[in-house]
Design a protein around this motif. Structure first.
Motif, PDB file in Angstrom:
ATOM      1  N   ALA A  61     -33.372  22.562  76.286  1.00 35.15           N
ATOM      2  CA  ALA A  61     -34.560  22.504  75.439  1.00 35.15           C
ATOM      3  C   ALA A  61     -35.789  22.841  76.258  1.00 35.15           C
ATOM      4  O   ALA A  61     -35.862  22.568  77.450  1.00 35.15           O
ATOM      5  N   TRP A  79     -38.310  24.460  67.344  1.00 38.18           N
ATOM      6  CA  TRP A  79     -38.748  23.096  67.054  1.00 38.18           C
ATOM      7  C   TRP A  79     -39.306  22.906  65.649  1.00 38.18           C
ATOM      8  O   TRP A  79     -39.078  21.851  65.044  1.00 38.18           O
ATOM      9  N   VAL A  82     -36.765  21.675  63.202  1.00 34.73           N
ATOM     10  CA  VAL A  82     -36.090  20.408  63.504  1.00 34.73           C
ATOM     11  C   VAL A  82     -36.950  19.253  63.012  1.00 34.73           C
ATOM     12  O   VAL A  82     -38.131  19.162  63.340  1.00 34.73           O
ATOM     13  N   LEU A  96     -29.153  16.601  65.699  1.00 31.37           N
ATOM     14  CA  LEU A  96     -30.436  17.143  65.252  1.00 31.37           C
ATOM     15  C   LEU A  96     -30.530  16.939  63.750  1.00 31.37           C
ATOM     16  O   LEU A  96     -29.595  17.244  63.013  1.00 31.37           O
ATOM     17  N   ARG A 125     -36.673  13.950  72.283  1.00 35.53           N
ATOM     18  CA  ARG A 125     -37.692  13.509  71.318  1.00 35.53           C
ATOM     19  C   ARG A 125     -39.100  13.814  71.823  1.00 35.53           C
ATOM     20  O   ARG A 125     -39.970  14.229  71.046  1.00 35.53           O
ATOM     21  N   HIS A 128     -39.706  17.523  71.429  1.00 32.27           N
ATOM     22  CA  HIS A 128     -39.899  17.812  70.012  1.00 32.27           C
ATOM     23  C   HIS A 128     -41.298  17.387  69.555  1.00 32.27           C
ATOM     24  O   HIS A 128     -42.009  18.151  68.892  1.00 32.27           O
ATOM     25  N   ARG A 129     -41.692  16.183  69.918  1.00 32.93           N
ATOM     26  CA  ARG A 129     -43.002  15.664  69.528  1.00 32.93           C
ATOM     27  C   ARG A 129     -44.131  16.552  70.089  1.00 32.93           C
ATOM     28  O   ARG A 129     -45.060  16.910  69.381  1.00 32.93           O
TER      29      ARG A 129
END
Length: 135
Positions: A61, A79, A82, A96, A125, A128-129
């Motif tokens: 990632a 992203w 997701v 996911l 996480r 992603h955030r």
């Protein structure tokens, strides 16, 4: 999982090599030829190869997306597509969360890894955030 897959694959090859070596020495009324011994080794190689497929899962990632390689297929998800990364109670691996109530398993993050799995899910996480905030 990686170490277990390799150890099991080596053990299977040793087992089939021993069986192939001992085949002609047993008096069972059947005549074993060298081709039968070679066949045992080929069968052992197929079984060991199947076990090594369990060593394939990987996750990569970055700020743009996540690439998940499970046993056979590799998929990349940006992203924005997701919804999140989850690890449901009782599940053996992370997953996911995708649109339309779909999900994609992340076999590289296994529950048996305990603390490492927790760190990996937290890292995913965080990535992603951060990507959602930027984009």
């Amino acid at each position: 999982m990686l170490i277990t897959a390799w150890v099991c694959a080596v053990a299977v090859m040793v087992f089939f090599a021993v069986v192939a070596y001992l085949m002609p020495s047993e008096d069972t009324g059947v005549i074993f030829r060298p081709v039968d011994q070679a066949s045992m080794m080929v069968i052992g190689a197929f079984v060991a190869g199947g076990l090594l497929l369990m060593a394939r899962p990987r996750v990569r990632a970055d700020g743009h997306g996540i690439e998940i390689r499970n046993v056979v297929l590799t998929r990349w998800f940006p992203w924005p597509e997701v919804y999140g990364i989850s690890f449901p109670d009782g599940a053996s691996s992370a997953r996911l969360e995708l649109p339309d109530d779909e999900y994609h398993p992340i076999l590289a993050v296994q529950a048996v890894d305990r603390g490492l799995a927790v760190r990996n899910v937290r890292t995913l996480r965080d990535l992603h955030r951060d990507a959602v905030r930027r984009g």
